[in-house]
Design a protein around this motif. Structure first.
Motif, mmCIF file in Angstrom:
data_model
loop_
_atom_site.group_PDB
_atom_site.id
_atom_site.type_symbol
_atom_site.label_atom_id
_atom_site.label_comp_id
_atom_site.label_asym_id
_atom_site.label_seq_id
_atom_site.Cartn_x
_atom_site.Cartn_y
_atom_site.Cartn_z
ATOM 1 N N HIS A 151 0.820 -1.216 0.000
ATOM 2 C CA HIS A 151 0.000 0.000 0.000
ATOM 3 C C HIS A 151 0.850 1.260 0.000
ATOM 4 C CE1 HIS A 151 -4.287 -1.202 0.414
ATOM 5 N NE2 HIS A 151 -3.695 -2.359 0.568
ATOM 6 N N LEU A 152 2.065 1.146 0.487
ATOM 7 C CA LEU A 152 2.984 2.281 0.463
ATOM 8 C C LEU A 152 3.834 2.290 -0.801
ATOM 9 C CD1 LEU A 152 4.098 2.333 4.204
ATOM 10 C CD2 LEU A 152 2.561 3.936 3.056
ATOM 11 N N GLU A 153 3.524 1.349 -1.701
ATOM 12 C CA GLU A 153 4.178 1.257 -3.009
ATOM 13 C C GLU A 153 5.691 1.095 -2.879
ATOM 14 O OE1 GLU A 153 2.794 4.595 -5.309
ATOM 15 O OE2 GLU A 153 0.837 3.676 -5.647
ATOM 16 N N PHE A 154 6.114 0.232 -1.972
ATOM 17 C CA PHE A 154 7.521 -0.150 -1.911
ATOM 18 C C PHE A 154 7.886 -0.844 -3.222
ATOM 19 C CE2 PHE A 154 8.965 -0.506 2.784
ATOM 20 C CZ PHE A 154 8.302 0.662 3.111
ATOM 21 N N SER A 155 9.124 -0.679 -3.663
ATOM 22 C CA SER A 155 9.592 -1.441 -4.819
ATOM 23 C C SER A 155 9.725 -2.905 -4.419
ATOM 24 C CB SER A 155 10.946 -0.916 -5.291
ATOM 25 O OG SER A 155 11.955 -1.203 -4.326
ATOM 26 N N SER A 288 -2.591 3.642 11.458
ATOM 27 C CA SER A 288 -3.882 3.987 10.859
ATOM 28 C C SER A 288 -4.059 3.268 9.527
ATOM 29 C CB SER A 288 -3.993 5.496 10.655
ATOM 30 O OG SER A 288 -3.949 6.172 11.896
ATOM 31 N N LEU A 289 -2.965 3.179 8.753
ATOM 32 C CA LEU A 289 -3.025 2.449 7.484
ATOM 33 C C LEU A 289 -3.350 0.981 7.733
ATOM 34 C CD1 LEU A 289 -2.573 2.086 4.445
ATOM 35 C CD2 LEU A 289 -0.121 1.857 4.914
ATOM 36 N N LEU A 290 -2.711 0.390 8.738
ATOM 37 C CA LEU A 290 -2.985 -1.015 9.051
ATOM 38 C C LEU A 290 -4.443 -1.208 9.425
ATOM 39 C CD1 LEU A 290 -2.059 -3.905 9.525
ATOM 40 C CD2 LEU A 290 -1.373 -3.241 11.844
ATOM 41 N N LEU A 291 -4.999 -0.319 10.222
ATOM 42 C CA LEU A 291 -6.403 -0.429 10.601
ATOM 43 C C LEU A 291 -7.305 -0.343 9.380
ATOM 44 C CD1 LEU A 291 -8.722 -0.554 12.620
ATOM 45 C CD2 LEU A 291 -8.452 1.914 12.997
ATOM 46 N N ARG A 292 -7.024 0.608 8.492
ATOM 47 C CA ARG A 292 -7.841 0.753 7.277
ATOM 48 C C ARG A 292 -7.723 -0.473 6.376
ATOM 49 N NH1 ARG A 292 -5.345 5.814 7.124
ATOM 50 N NH2 ARG A 292 -4.156 5.213 5.253
ATOM 51 N N ARG A 293 -6.526 -1.035 6.326
ATOM 52 C CA ARG A 293 -6.296 -2.126 5.376
ATOM 53 C C ARG A 293 -6.775 -3.472 5.891
ATOM 54 N NH1 ARG A 293 -6.699 -5.485 2.698
ATOM 55 N NH2 ARG A 293 -5.488 -6.254 0.917
ATOM 56 N N ILE A 294 -6.605 -3.734 7.188
ATOM 57 C CA ILE A 294 -6.895 -5.075 7.694
ATOM 58 C C ILE A 294 -8.201 -5.144 8.472
ATOM 59 C CG2 ILE A 294 -5.794 -5.092 9.979
ATOM 60 C CD1 ILE A 294 -4.317 -7.670 8.999
ATOM 61 N N GLY A 295 -8.688 -3.989 8.953
ATOM 62 C CA GLY A 295 -9.970 -3.964 9.644
ATOM 63 C C GLY A 295 -9.913 -4.562 11.035
ATOM 64 N N LEU A 296 -11.067 -4.608 11.676
ATOM 65 C CA LEU A 296 -11.172 -5.139 13.033
ATOM 66 C C LEU A 296 -11.470 -6.632 13.065
ATOM 67 C CD1 LEU A 296 -13.169 -2.223 14.718
ATOM 68 C CD2 LEU A 296 -10.716 -2.708 14.887
ATOM 69 N N CYS A 312 -15.301 -18.561 10.346
ATOM 70 C CA CYS A 312 -13.980 -17.939 10.252
ATOM 71 C C CYS A 312 -14.013 -16.893 9.149
ATOM 72 C CB CYS A 312 -12.925 -19.001 9.943
ATOM 73 S SG CYS A 312 -11.248 -18.350 9.696
ATOM 74 N N ILE A 313 -13.468 -15.723 9.434
ATOM 75 C CA ILE A 313 -13.299 -14.719 8.381
ATOM 76 C C ILE A 313 -12.160 -15.194 7.493
ATOM 77 C CG2 ILE A 313 -12.863 -12.287 7.859
ATOM 78 C CD1 ILE A 313 -15.425 -12.856 9.491
ATOM 79 N N THR A 314 -12.442 -15.410 6.222
ATOM 80 C CA THR A 314 -11.429 -15.974 5.324
ATOM 81 C C THR A 314 -10.958 -14.996 4.260
ATOM 82 O OG1 THR A 314 -13.239 -16.918 4.000
ATOM 83 C CG2 THR A 314 -12.182 -18.362 5.627
ATOM 84 N N GLY A 315 -11.618 -13.858 4.113
ATOM 85 C CA GLY A 315 -11.185 -12.923 3.086
ATOM 86 C C GLY A 315 -11.630 -11.508 3.379
ATOM 87 N N ILE A 316 -10.734 -10.547 3.106
ATOM 88 C CA ILE A 316 -11.078 -9.139 3.237
ATOM 89 C C ILE A 316 -10.723 -8.425 1.950
ATOM 90 C CG2 ILE A 316 -10.830 -9.026 5.747
ATOM 91 C CD1 ILE A 316 -8.024 -7.843 5.295
ATOM 92 N N GLY A 317 -11.394 -7.296 1.710
ATOM 93 C CA GLY A 317 -11.109 -6.484 0.537
ATOM 94 C C GLY A 317 -10.004 -5.493 0.822
ATOM 95 N N ARG A 318 -9.680 -4.688 -0.178
ATOM 96 C CA ARG A 318 -8.570 -3.748 -0.066
ATOM 97 C C ARG A 318 -8.798 -2.718 1.032
ATOM 98 N NH1 ARG A 318 -4.133 -2.583 -2.982
ATOM 99 N NH2 ARG A 318 -3.356 -0.442 -2.979
ATOM 100 N N SER A 319 -10.037 -2.395 1.324
ATOM 101 C CA SER A 319 -10.319 -1.395 2.355
ATOM 102 C C SER A 319 -10.658 -2.029 3.700
ATOM 103 C CB SER A 319 -11.482 -0.505 1.912
ATOM 104 O OG SER A 319 -12.654 -1.274 1.694
ATOM 105 N N GLY A 320 -10.362 -3.315 3.852
ATOM 106 C CA GLY A 320 -10.559 -3.975 5.129
ATOM 107 C C GLY A 320 -11.944 -4.550 5.347
ATOM 108 N N HIS A 321 -12.866 -4.364 4.391
ATOM 109 C CA HIS A 321 -14.210 -4.914 4.591
ATOM 110 C C HIS A 321 -14.190 -6.414 4.333
ATOM 111 C CE1 HIS A 321 -14.080 -4.262 0.218
ATOM 112 N NE2 HIS A 321 -14.974 -5.239 0.141
ATOM 113 N N ILE A 322 -15.070 -7.132 5.006
ATOM 114 C CA ILE A 322 -15.101 -8.593 4.898
ATOM 115 C C ILE A 322 -15.674 -9.005 3.549
ATOM 116 C CG2 ILE A 322 -16.035 -10.719 5.883
ATOM 117 C CD1 ILE A 322 -16.166 -9.221 8.580
ATOM 118 N N GLN A 323 -14.945 -9.877 2.854
ATOM 119 C CA GLN A 323 -15.418 -10.390 1.577
ATOM 120 C C GLN A 323 -15.958 -11.813 1.688
ATOM 121 O OE1 GLN A 323 -12.130 -9.877 -1.203
ATOM 122 N NE2 GLN A 323 -13.170 -8.117 -2.097
#
Length: 372
Positions: A151-155, A288-296, A312-323
């Protein structure tokens, strides 16, 4: 997976699929023919990979193997166990047996697995440790760190250095960290613990590691933003970005992981601590980025549903919402015949509250929750 049709020798049409070779193959024969992206045979099945240098030359390019649609499935969790076992053996051995090349190859292999299935990599080791407790923690930190780095666009090279740092940040005192995770900790251990970042970096240098980003990240991963960390009491921007990122991932994972003397804290409580009592110590932008990305409710979180099933939560989206979420126990605590994906937006499957694993549960096939 993307299958690539190519002509071999201008005659035969074959399908190729990407393949990620693993360091565990060093000293063994190749299990299959390897092709370039254009279908040129690079190495034949049965060729012996004599050493790490030969392995490195081979994996320096994208590699493909012959495939038929649906003929083979990738098993990232099986590979995760294999590579973790190899890593544990390497880190437990004498420093003379280590090299920058092999350690980097292992870090690259873990990053590749994360790219294949990030949700499984983030969730599965929380439920079914893939290595001794200290290394299992480091692997979770590695996966969370790669999530943030993307998310921080590391190489790619920066991400590899960060992953290698996560893998080796505690390597100078693995027995100490094992004791710590199991609840055995003395005042002498505390003195030794404060020395481990510098000791681990020194050990890496003696093993031939010359990557400054990697070494600095290991040295600084316990420095705090307010100067209260160790070993150098650095503050703010004196701590490099990768080390600040690794520190957030390390603190977060240490709270959500099980210890022998306490159950894991919920991600919600972990973030409450990060944004509360430890607010001055960690980089709040990264937290804050981790919270946004991984969610609660990140992958691997177990929950009780409105119909009393355990899922079991098995998948989340890019904004941390459960998929995706998968039920594995029925309302009476019995294993379902097969895991069932549930739509959490339906009233019957709404999440009621998180739960922890229970010793009275039947044996759970955790990989099956991710389809493996």
């Amino acid at each position: 997976m993307i299958l690539r049709p190519v002509l071999v020798s201008g005659v035969e049409l074959i399908l190729l699929r990407p393949i990620q070779l693993e360091p565990t193959l060093i000293g063994q024969a190749l299990p299959c023919d390897l092709f370039s992206e254009s279908g040129v045979l690079v190495a034949g099945a049965g060729m012996l990979l004599a050493d790490a240098a030969q392995f490195q030359r081979l994996v320096a390019r994208p590699l493909y193997q012959r495939a038929m649609p649906g003929s083979e499935t990738i098993r990232p969790l099986h590979r995760l166990h294999e590579i973790a076992a190899h890593t544990a053996k390497l880190l437990a051995g004498p420093a003379a047996g280590m090299s920058e090349e092999e350690l980097r190859l292992l870090a690259r292999a873990f990053v590749a697995l994360f790219r294949i299935d990030p949700n499984a990599c983030l969730g599965y080791p929380r439920l079914a440790p893939v290595a001794p407790v200290s290394l299992n923690h480091s692997l979770l930190v590695l996966f969370v760190s790669v999530l943030l780095a993307d998310h921080l666009e590391f190489s790619e090279s920066q991400t590899e250095s960060l992953a290698a740092a996560a893998l080796t940040m505690n390597m100078s005192d693995i027995p100490l960290h094992e004791r710590m995770y199991n609840g055995f900790f003395s005042s002498a251990d505390w003195t030794q613990l404060r020395a481990h970042p510098a000791a681990s970096a020194d050990l890496l240098e003696r093993a031939g590691v010359s990557d400054i980003d990697w070494l600095n990240c290991v040295r600084q991963h316990h420095e705090n933003m307010d100067g209260s960390g160790y070993p150098a009491n650095l503050t703010g921007a004196q701590i490099n970005l990768a080390a600040r990122l690794l520190h957030v991932a390390d603190v977060y994972c240490s709270k959500i992981n099980t210890r022998s003397y306490r159950p894991p804290k919920s991600p919600r409580l972990a973030f409450k601590t990060l944004f509360g009592t430890e607010r001055a110590q960690v980089d709040m932008q990264i937290a804050s980025l981790l919270l946004r990305r991984i969610g609660l409710l990140p992958p691997g979180t177990l929950v009780r549903l409105a119909n009393r099933e355990t899922a079991c939560i098995t998948g989340i989206g890019r904004s941390g919402h459960i998929q995706s979420a998968v039920s594995f126990l029925d309302a009476r605590g019995r294993a379902l015949e097969s895991p069932r994906e549930r739509n959490l937006e339906m009233r019957a499957y709404a999440i009621r509250y998180p739960v922890d694993t229970d010793p009275v549960w039947p044996k759970i096939n955790w990989p099956l929750l991710w389809g493996y």
